[in-house]
Design a protein around this motif. Structure first.
Motif, PDB file in Angstrom:
ATOM      1  N   GLY A 104      19.463 -65.477  24.678  1.00  0.00           N
ATOM      2  CA  GLY A 104      20.208 -64.855  23.592  1.00  0.00           C
ATOM      3  C   GLY A 104      21.372 -64.011  24.083  1.00  0.00           C
ATOM      4  O   GLY A 104      21.627 -63.924  25.298  1.00  0.00           O
ATOM      5  N   SER A 105      22.038 -63.358  23.132  1.00  0.00           N
ATOM      6  CA  SER A 105      23.208 -62.518  23.440  1.00  0.00           C
ATOM      7  C   SER A 105      22.879 -61.499  24.517  1.00  0.00           C
ATOM      8  O   SER A 105      21.930 -60.712  24.379  1.00  0.00           O
ATOM      9  CB  SER A 105      23.666 -61.756  22.195  1.00  0.00           C
ATOM     10  OG  SER A 105      24.426 -62.582  21.378  1.00  0.00           O
ATOM     11  N   GLY A 106      23.639 -61.550  25.600  1.00  0.00           N
ATOM     12  CA  GLY A 106      23.459 -60.577  26.679  1.00  0.00           C
ATOM     13  C   GLY A 106      22.240 -60.833  27.540  1.00  0.00           C
ATOM     14  O   GLY A 106      21.949 -60.068  28.450  1.00  0.00           O
ATOM     15  N   ALA A 159      25.994 -70.899  13.957  1.00  0.00           N
ATOM     16  CA  ALA A 159      26.677 -71.480  12.794  1.00  0.00           C
ATOM     17  C   ALA A 159      28.032 -70.799  12.566  1.00  0.00           C
ATOM     18  O   ALA A 159      29.020 -71.446  12.202  1.00  0.00           O
ATOM     19  CB  ALA A 159      25.789 -71.348  11.565  1.00  0.00           C
ATOM     20  N   TYR A 160      28.105 -69.478  12.822  1.00  0.00           N
ATOM     21  CA  TYR A 160      29.356 -68.772  12.524  1.00  0.00           C
ATOM     22  C   TYR A 160      30.498 -69.180  13.446  1.00  0.00           C
ATOM     23  O   TYR A 160      31.662 -68.896  13.177  1.00  0.00           O
ATOM     24  CB  TYR A 160      29.157 -67.240  12.547  1.00  0.00           C
ATOM     25  CG  TYR A 160      28.743 -66.664  13.877  1.00  0.00           C
ATOM     26  CD1 TYR A 160      29.650 -66.515  14.925  1.00  0.00           C
ATOM     27  CD2 TYR A 160      27.431 -66.255  14.106  1.00  0.00           C
ATOM     28  CE1 TYR A 160      29.271 -65.994  16.152  1.00  0.00           C
ATOM     29  CE2 TYR A 160      27.035 -65.725  15.323  1.00  0.00           C
ATOM     30  CZ  TYR A 160      27.961 -65.605  16.345  1.00  0.00           C
ATOM     31  OH  TYR A 160      27.588 -65.104  17.564  1.00  0.00           O
ATOM     32  N   GLU A 161      30.154 -69.863  14.561  1.00  0.00           N
ATOM     33  CA  GLU A 161      31.224 -70.349  15.445  1.00  0.00           C
ATOM     34  C   GLU A 161      31.898 -71.590  14.831  1.00  0.00           C
ATOM     35  O   GLU A 161      32.883 -72.091  15.366  1.00  0.00           O
ATOM     36  CB  GLU A 161      30.646 -70.710  16.821  1.00  0.00           C
ATOM     37  CG  GLU A 161      30.157 -69.506  17.594  1.00  0.00           C
ATOM     38  CD  GLU A 161      29.486 -69.887  18.905  1.00  0.00           C
ATOM     39  OE1 GLU A 161      30.208 -70.170  19.878  1.00  0.00           O
ATOM     40  OE2 GLU A 161      28.236 -69.918  18.951  1.00  0.00           O
ATOM     41  N   THR A 271      29.230 -61.610   9.927  1.00  0.00           N
ATOM     42  CA  THR A 271      29.142 -60.215   9.459  1.00  0.00           C
ATOM     43  C   THR A 271      27.733 -59.696   9.693  1.00  0.00           C
ATOM     44  O   THR A 271      26.759 -60.437   9.546  1.00  0.00           O
ATOM     45  CB  THR A 271      29.419 -60.126   7.937  1.00  0.00           C
ATOM     46  OG1 THR A 271      28.567 -61.071   7.269  1.00  0.00           O
ATOM     47  CG2 THR A 271      30.866 -60.435   7.601  1.00  0.00           C
ATOM     48  N   TYR A 272      27.635 -58.461  10.070  1.00  0.00           N
ATOM     49  CA  TYR A 272      26.345 -57.800  10.009  1.00  0.00           C
ATOM     50  C   TYR A 272      26.077 -57.523   8.524  1.00  0.00           C
ATOM     51  O   TYR A 272      26.954 -57.716   7.675  1.00  0.00           O
ATOM     52  CB  TYR A 272      26.363 -56.504  10.835  1.00  0.00           C
ATOM     53  CG  TYR A 272      26.531 -56.757  12.332  1.00  0.00           C
ATOM     54  CD1 TYR A 272      25.471 -57.199  13.109  1.00  0.00           C
ATOM     55  CD2 TYR A 272      27.762 -56.561  12.952  1.00  0.00           C
ATOM     56  CE1 TYR A 272      25.631 -57.442  14.476  1.00  0.00           C
ATOM     57  CE2 TYR A 272      27.926 -56.796  14.314  1.00  0.00           C
ATOM     58  CZ  TYR A 272      26.847 -57.248  15.069  1.00  0.00           C
ATOM     59  OH  TYR A 272      27.006 -57.490  16.406  1.00  0.00           O
ATOM     60  N   GLU A 273      24.868 -57.082   8.240  1.00  0.00           N
ATOM     61  CA  GLU A 273      24.408 -57.067   6.861  1.00  0.00           C
ATOM     62  C   GLU A 273      24.854 -55.826   6.089  1.00  0.00           C
ATOM     63  O   GLU A 273      25.037 -54.756   6.665  1.00  0.00           O
ATOM     64  CB  GLU A 273      22.873 -57.147   6.825  1.00  0.00           C
ATOM     65  CG  GLU A 273      22.303 -58.342   7.559  1.00  0.00           C
ATOM     66  CD  GLU A 273      22.431 -58.262   9.082  1.00  0.00           C
ATOM     67  OE1 GLU A 273      22.260 -57.165   9.634  1.00  0.00           O
ATOM     68  OE2 GLU A 273      22.748 -59.301   9.696  1.00  0.00           O
ATOM     69  N   MET A 291      21.121 -63.997  13.940  1.00  0.00           N
ATOM     70  CA  MET A 291      22.054 -65.058  13.525  1.00  0.00           C
ATOM     71  C   MET A 291      21.796 -66.354  14.288  1.00  0.00           C
ATOM     72  O   MET A 291      22.734 -67.133  14.504  1.00  0.00           O
ATOM     73  CB  MET A 291      23.498 -64.611  13.756  1.00  0.00           C
ATOM     74  CG  MET A 291      23.877 -63.306  13.089  1.00  0.00           C
ATOM     75  SD  MET A 291      25.576 -62.813  13.511  1.00  0.00           S
ATOM     76  CE  MET A 291      25.574 -61.101  12.978  1.00  0.00           C
ATOM     77  N   SER A 292      20.574 -66.560  14.739  1.00  0.00           N
ATOM     78  CA  SER A 292      20.335 -67.770  15.546  1.00  0.00           C
ATOM     79  C   SER A 292      18.873 -68.199  15.466  1.00  0.00           C
ATOM     80  O   SER A 292      18.159 -67.838  14.531  1.00  0.00           O
ATOM     81  CB  SER A 292      20.686 -67.486  17.014  1.00  0.00           C
ATOM     82  OG  SER A 292      19.766 -66.556  17.564  1.00  0.00           O
ATOM     83  N   THR A 293      18.452 -68.954  16.418  1.00  0.00           N
ATOM     84  CA  THR A 293      17.036 -69.267  16.732  1.00  0.00           C
ATOM     85  C   THR A 293      16.348 -70.230  15.763  1.00  0.00           C
ATOM     86  O   THR A 293      15.697 -71.195  16.197  1.00  0.00           O
ATOM     87  CB  THR A 293      16.206 -67.951  16.875  1.00  0.00           C
ATOM     88  OG1 THR A 293      16.811 -67.173  17.915  1.00  0.00           O
ATOM     89  CG2 THR A 293      14.752 -68.197  17.152  1.00  0.00           C
TER      90      THR A 293
HETATM   91  O1  LIG Z   1      22.524 -65.447  20.138  1.00  0.00           O
HETATM   92  P1  LIG Z   1      21.849 -64.244  19.593  1.00  0.00           P
HETATM   93  O2  LIG Z   1      21.095 -64.516  18.344  1.00  0.00           O
HETATM   94  O3  LIG Z   1      20.966 -63.576  20.620  1.00  0.00           O
HETATM   95  O4  LIG Z   1      23.000 -63.205  19.241  1.00  0.00           O
HETATM   96  C1  LIG Z   1      22.989 -62.149  18.272  1.00  0.00           C
HETATM   97  C2  LIG Z   1      23.418 -62.676  16.935  1.00  0.00           C
HETATM   98  C3  LIG Z   1      24.925 -62.726  17.083  1.00  0.00           C
HETATM   99  O5  LIG Z   1      25.308 -63.880  17.769  1.00  0.00           O
HETATM  100  C4  LIG Z   1      25.238 -61.542  17.926  1.00  0.00           C
HETATM  101  C5  LIG Z   1      25.564 -60.347  17.092  1.00  0.00           C
HETATM  102  O6  LIG Z   1      25.752 -59.217  17.870  1.00  0.00           O
HETATM  103  O7  LIG Z   1      24.020 -61.272  18.674  1.00  0.00           O
END
Ligand SMILES: O=P(O)(O)O[C@@H]1C[C@H](O)[C@@H](CO)O1
Length: 359
Positions: A104-106, A159-161, A271-273, A291-293
């Motif tokens: 995931g992110s980071g 999806a947002y990409e 967008t965040y919520e 926003m994924s998974t």
């Molecule tokens: O890819 P993930 O779901 O870990 O990333 C989250 C959802 C968005 O892509 C991003 C928002 O900060 O982090």
């Protein structure tokens, strides 16, 4: 649309192929699918000849132009297209992984744990989308984790990409055709459960498929039985036994104070919520928002992979109107980076547990 209705034919349930057309590019589509921007139908065999009826009166151009009038709707990859991506990787690595990891992110640092690595930028893999988000390196890393062959997506698609859900999840099918049977999925998420803290790790017990409520799914369109059934079950999507093992692993690591379990919801983003949206999600029992998974899990379960997933809680969802704080991606990446060492060790131990056969 004239063209569509001109060609619309009502068939009985015995003749579904009466709604198929040849699009002139060697791919067959249902007229209804074309209107909806749905799936390309693969041929029933690998031979070049089509057995589908051409109902377009010989001219395919009308349908192609119809497709062009529906921006963002692309034809779903066939089994053979997915196989091409899988073969590309199989021909270039000696590893034969049965466990896949999606970072995931980071959280891409997990791929740094792999030894004897073969690294493939997504742009080099045929038919792969590219990653566009900070914190998603966009590489497939194949190697060994504690001597277990693993393939690791250092970055995923959202999806947002601009990608349709089936395309976001297509790497899962590539993994399947390479021999992967178990999938470890990670994400960064906002904590909605008020008892969650930033830095907590939520084992995902279940999800709410919001896109599914609106009629969208990575499985929307033609179903190729070689991947899985038309109507796959989604209970126990997050394998009960793997969740139990992961909890034991977390306890071994003395992480029990930060380990949670709960329900994840995927929203479309970017967008965040809003506060009102979060309040609604709280009412329906959501613990973490991302926003994924979900599309990856659906595609993995469709092809009978076992799934384990966790969310790193990178921020607390803001459910009041008074605070001036605002959710932001820099915070998400920063928290993921701070939790890097625990998460990498947890992932390593979970992969070992996943590799052990159940009693
Ligand atoms: O890819 P993930 O779901 O870990 O990333 C989250 C959802 C968005 O892509 C991003 C928002 O900060 O982090």
């Amino acid at each position: 649309m004239d063209r569509l209705f001109h060609n619309l034919i009502v068939t009985g349930s015995g003749d579904p192929d009466a709604l198929n057309t040849n699009c002139g590019d060697g791919k067959e589509k249902s007229i209804l699918d074309q209107a909806a921007g749905g799936a390309t139908r693969p041929r029933s065999s690998d031979s070049g000849s089509s057995y589908f009826k051409d109902m377009s009166g010989g001219s395919s151009s009308g349908y192609m132009s119809l497709e062009k009038t529906v921006p963002g709707k692309e034809t779903m990859y066939t089994y053979d297209v997915i196989k091409q991506s899988a073969n590309y990787l199989l021909e270039r690595t000696e590893h034969r992984p049965t466990i896949g990891v999606i970072c995931g992110s980071g959280l891409g640092g997990m791929a740094d744990l792999l030894t004897d690595r073969d690294v493939f930028p997504y742009g080099d893999i045929p038919n792969f989308p590219v990653s566009t988000v900070t914190g998603h390196a966009g590489r497939m890393v194949i190697g060994k984790l504690s001597n277990i062959p693993v393939m690791c997506m250092q970055g995923r698609f959202h999806a947002y990409e601009g990608y349709p859900l089936w395309k976001c999840a297509m790497p899962v099918r590539v993994m399947k055709l390479m021999g992967v049977e178990k999938l470890l999925i990670t994400n960064a998420a906002g904590g909605l459960n008020s008892s969650f803290n930033v830095g907590d790790i939520m084992i995902i017990k279940d999800h709410i498929n919001f896109q599914g409520f609106a009629g969208d799914s990575p499985l929307r369109g033609y179903n190729d039985e070689r991947f899985g059934p038309r109507f796959p079950a989604m209970n126990n999507a997050y394998d009960k036994d793997l969740r139990k093992r992961a909890k034991a692993v977390a306890t071994e690591m003395k992480l029990e104070n930060v380990i949670r379990e709960g329900t994840y919801v995927m929203l479309g983003g970017p967008t965040y919520e809003t506060v009102a949206e979060l309040k609604m999600l709280q009412i329906i029992g959501v613990d973490a928002v991302g926003m994924s998974t979900v599309q990856e899990v659906i595609v993995a379960r469709h092809c009978n992979m076992k799934v384990f997933a966790f969310s790193l809680i990178t921020n607390k969802c803001i459910t009041d109107y008074e605070t001036d704080d605002m959710a932001n991606h820099e915070e998400v990446i920063g928290v993921a980076n701070n939790r890097k060492s625990d998460l990498q060790e947890l992932a390593r131990r979970i992969v070992i547990a996943m590799n052990t056969d159940e009693e």
